[in-house]
Design an enzyme around this catalytic site. Structure first.
Site, PDB file in Angstrom:
ATOM      1  CD  GLU A 177      -2.699  -1.444   2.431  1.00 31.24           C
ATOM      2  OE1 GLU A 177      -2.658  -0.597   3.330  1.00 31.24           O
ATOM      3  OE2 GLU A 177      -3.403  -2.493   2.521  1.00 31.24           O
ATOM      4  CG  ASN A 220      -0.693  -7.021  -1.212  1.00 37.23           C
ATOM      5  OD1 ASN A 220      -1.382  -7.572  -2.057  1.00 37.23           O
ATOM      6  ND2 ASN A 220      -1.042  -6.973   0.070  1.00 37.23           N
ATOM      7  CG  HIS A 256      -9.905  -6.059   0.915  1.00 34.52           C
ATOM      8  ND1 HIS A 256     -10.119  -7.186   1.675  1.00 34.52           N
ATOM      9  CD2 HIS A 256      -8.585  -5.783   1.016  1.00 34.52           C
ATOM     10  CE1 HIS A 256      -8.984  -7.578   2.225  1.00 34.52           C
ATOM     11  NE2 HIS A 256      -8.034  -6.746   1.841  1.00 34.52           N
ATOM     12  CD  GLU A 285      -4.630  -8.127   1.759  1.00 36.04           C
ATOM     13  OE1 GLU A 285      -5.524  -7.415   2.243  1.00 36.04           O
ATOM     14  OE2 GLU A 285      -3.415  -7.860   1.870  1.00 36.04           O
ATOM     15  CG  ASP A 287     -12.745  -9.404   2.053  1.00 39.79           C
ATOM     16  OD1 ASP A 287     -12.653  -8.469   1.230  1.00 39.79           O
ATOM     17  OD2 ASP A 287     -12.378  -9.284   3.233  1.00 39.79           O
TER      18      ASP A 287
HETATM   19  O1  G3I Z   1      -3.206  -0.591  17.178  1.00 41.60           O
HETATM   20  C1  G3I Z   1      -4.519  -0.209  17.603  1.00 41.60           C
HETATM   21  C2  G3I Z   1      -4.557   0.010  19.086  1.00 41.60           C
HETATM   22  O2  G3I Z   1      -3.715   1.094  19.412  1.00 41.60           O
HETATM   23  C3  G3I Z   1      -5.993   0.307  19.522  1.00 41.60           C
HETATM   24  O3  G3I Z   1      -6.059   0.369  20.902  1.00 41.60           O
HETATM   25  C4  G3I Z   1      -6.926  -0.813  19.070  1.00 41.60           C
HETATM   26  C5  G3I Z   1      -8.377  -0.495  19.379  1.00 41.60           C
HETATM   27  O4  G3I Z   1      -9.260  -1.345  18.739  1.00 41.60           O
HETATM   28  O5  G3I Z   1      -6.791  -0.975  17.651  1.00 41.60           O
HETATM   29  C6  G3I Z   1      -5.492  -1.309  17.246  1.00 41.60           C
HETATM   30  O6  G3I Z   1      -5.456  -1.475  15.826  1.00 41.60           O
HETATM   31  C7  G3I Z   1      -6.017  -2.668  15.320  1.00 41.60           C
HETATM   32  C8  G3I Z   1      -4.925  -3.360  14.507  1.00 41.60           C
HETATM   33  O7  G3I Z   1      -5.437  -4.431  13.750  1.00 41.60           O
HETATM   34  C9  G3I Z   1      -3.816  -3.833  15.468  1.00 41.60           C
HETATM   35  O8  G3I Z   1      -2.969  -4.721  14.917  1.00 41.60           O
HETATM   36  C10 G3I Z   1      -7.212  -2.316  14.458  1.00 41.60           C
HETATM   37  O9  G3I Z   1      -8.274  -1.834  15.273  1.00 41.60           O
HETATM   38  C11 G3I Z   1      -7.667  -3.518  13.679  1.00 41.60           C
HETATM   39  O10 G3I Z   1      -8.725  -3.156  12.808  1.00 41.60           O
HETATM   40  C12 G3I Z   1      -6.502  -4.068  12.877  1.00 41.60           C
HETATM   41  O11 G3I Z   1      -6.966  -5.122  12.103  1.00 41.60           O
HETATM   42  C13 G3I Z   1      -6.195  -5.649  11.024  1.00 41.60           C
HETATM   43  C14 G3I Z   1      -5.942  -4.658   9.887  1.00 41.60           C
HETATM   44  O12 G3I Z   1      -5.356  -5.320   8.774  1.00 41.60           O
HETATM   45  C15 G3I Z   1      -4.992  -3.543  10.270  1.00 41.60           C
HETATM   46  O13 G3I Z   1      -4.849  -2.642   9.254  1.00 41.60           O
HETATM   47  C16 G3I Z   1      -7.027  -6.819  10.495  1.00 41.60           C
HETATM   48  O14 G3I Z   1      -7.038  -7.847  11.484  1.00 41.60           O
HETATM   49  C17 G3I Z   1      -6.471  -7.382   9.198  1.00 41.60           C
HETATM   50  O15 G3I Z   1      -7.410  -8.282   8.614  1.00 41.60           O
HETATM   51  C18 G3I Z   1      -6.228  -6.268   8.201  1.00 41.60           C
HETATM   52  O16 G3I Z   1      -5.664  -6.791   7.013  1.00 41.60           O
HETATM   53  C19 G3I Z   1      -5.334  -5.850   6.001  1.00 41.60           C
HETATM   54  C20 G3I Z   1      -4.083  -6.342   5.301  1.00 41.60           C
HETATM   55  O17 G3I Z   1      -3.055  -6.524   6.219  1.00 41.60           O
HETATM   56  C21 G3I Z   1      -3.653  -5.347   4.237  1.00 41.60           C
HETATM   57  N1  G3I Z   1      -4.725  -5.089   3.305  1.00 41.60           N
HETATM   58  C22 G3I Z   1      -5.994  -4.672   3.906  1.00 41.60           C
HETATM   59  C23 G3I Z   1      -6.447  -5.693   4.957  1.00 41.60           C
HETATM   60  C24 G3I Z   1      -7.776  -5.299   5.538  1.00 41.60           C
HETATM   61  O18 G3I Z   1      -7.673  -4.096   6.252  1.00 41.60           O
END
Ligand code: G3I
Length: 393
Positions: A177, A220, A256, A285, A287
């Site tokens: 990205e 990606n 997505h 990815e 969905d």
């Molecule tokens: O880091 C914050 C934290 O500070 C905060 O307290 C907490 C509150 O909910 O959130 C934390 O962030 C979370 C993050 O994962 C932590 O690792 C996000 O809410 C959460 O939504 C996030 O989810 C992942 C996301 O990538 C992050 O961008 C998903 O599980 C994962 O499926 C998703 O995957 C991405 C691919 O890597 C790249 N392409 C898009 C895809 C979908 O977003």
């Protein structure tokens, strides 16, 4: 005639209209337990030159969930991953925030567990990801580093992580990205590009290649499925880097999608132009989310639309010789990132929250079996396949 061939014969919009009026209800999803589907899953149905993969759910949004880490603790889900897929992508477990709790610390346990599981199951791994603007640890984003120190930090990270799994990772998504929707590099958001300049992208590919010469190294991104300005930016950059001898090997289209947004019919042309550069291409990815009705049940029309979207992307990949990898971002609606991220949306994966196969699963399976020269013989009279065919008739 199956619903898929009906869709293909009529074209998307006409078929949707017909399904909306003629189909009394969504086809009943097959309800085989995961163990049955696992005997001959989607990857087994695919032609030999296509790997069908899935994300291994864990970390990220699951950290806030009421359930324990899916990949680690859900045995049915693990069986499903091993049975359905020919590759696994760690959903979050190889991201910086997961691997690097501190500057002097690597936390490999969760990533190791996925690579070992994949080795045991005889399936490949797609590494995700080495250079990204998102999910970086605070010590990195808010640290006070000189440019030389930052460069060393990235070099050390890429070398350490890629060497650790050298020979066991099929694809590495090196740069994730890096462009915004206008096709401009994320020069503010991405710490590496902001502090070290765009040249750091080529260095990241070179360092990854030194650490594992066998892994194919990918870009990606999302919203690069069609021939748009963001995909053009990747095309131009990839061409430049290839001309400079940088070891870029692939272009990943995340895909997505949402039924409310439609899909870009130029996806096949886009895959083809990256293929013509000599790159591998991949759906990384996929969905297909939808806005959920109040009763929580997608309508027949929504289901038909979702089936069509999944099938469109798979057919595009099957038709393009450079496209050797097709990955689903989720193998259960229970673990999908979608409802957590988009209020009121869901039902995005081909499996229900109870790990039952949905009609989109059957559509994918049917397309794979049909495209696979040995598919019909292998799957003839297979109960899980027959169950799907019955549901689609
Ligand atoms: O880091 C914050 C934290 O500070 C905060 O307290 C907490 C509150 O909910 O959130 C934390 O962030 C979370 C993050 O994962 C932590 O690792 C996000 O809410 C959460 O939504 C996030 O989810 C992942 C996301 O990538 C992050 O961008 C998903 O599980 C994962 O499926 C998703 O995957 C991405 C691919 O890597 C790249 N392409 C898009 C895809 C979908 O977003």
């Amino acid at each position: 005639m199956t619903r898929r061939t009906l869709l293909a014969a009529l074209g998307g919009t006409a078929a949707l209209a017909l399904l909306a009026t003629a189909a009394p209800a969504a086809a009943a999803p097959p309800t085989s337990p995961p163990g049955l589907a696992a005997l001959d899953g989607l990857d087994a149905a695919a032609p030999n030159d296509l790997v069908v993969g899935g994300a291994a759910a864990g970390g990220g949004h699951h950290g806030d969930a009421a359930y324990p880490d899916p990949f680690t603790f859900d045995e049915d889900y693990r069986n499903l991953l091993a049975g359905e897929f020919g590759s696994l992508t760690p959903e979050n477990q190889m991201k910086w925030d997961h691997l690097r709790p501190a500057q002097d610390e690597f936390a490999f346990a969760d990533a190791d567990a996925i690579v070992e599981f994949a080795d045991d199951a005889g399936i490949a791994v797609r590494g995700h990801t080495l250079l990204w603007h998102s999910q970086n640890p605070d010590w990195l984003e808010n640290g006070d580093f000189t440019d030389a120190e930052l460069r060393d930090i990235l070099h050390e990270h890429i070398t350490t992580v890629v060497e650790r799994y050298a020979g066991r990772i099929m694809h590495w998504e090196v740069a994730n990205e890096i462009f915004d929707e206008q096709g401009d590099l994320r020069s503010e958001e991405n710490i590496w590009i902001r502090e070290l300049g765009p040249e750091i992208i080529a260095d990241a590919f070179r360092w990854a290649h030194e650490a594992d010469p066998e892994a194919v190294l990918f870009f990606n991104d999302y919203n690069v499925e069609g021939m748009n300005v963001k995909a053009d930016a990747y095309y131009d950059l990839a061409r430049e880097l290839l001309a400079d001898g940088v070891p870029v090997g692939g272009m990943g289209l995340q895909s997505h999608l949402g039924t409310m947004y439609g899909y870009d019919t130029t996806l096949p042309d886009n895959l083809a132009r990256f293929g013509a550069l000599g790159l591998e291409t991949a759906i990384t990815e996929l969905d297909v989310r939808m806005t959920m009705p109040e009763d929580g049940e997608p309508t027949a029309e929504m289901v038909a639309q979702q089936d069509e979207f999944y099938d469109f992307v798979l057919n595009a990949c099957l038709a393009e010789s450079s496209c050797g990898s097709f990955t689903l971002w989720g193998a259960s609606d229970a673990y999908s990132w979608v409802p957590v991220t988009f209020d009121g949306q869901g039902s995005a994966t081909p499996w229900t929250a109870e790990l039952e196969r949905k009609s989109s699963y059957c559509v994918l399976q049917e397309t794979l079996v049909t495209a696979n020269p040995g598919g019909a013989a292998r799957f003839a009279h297979h109960p899980a396949y027959e169950e799907c065919r019955t549901a689609l008739l």
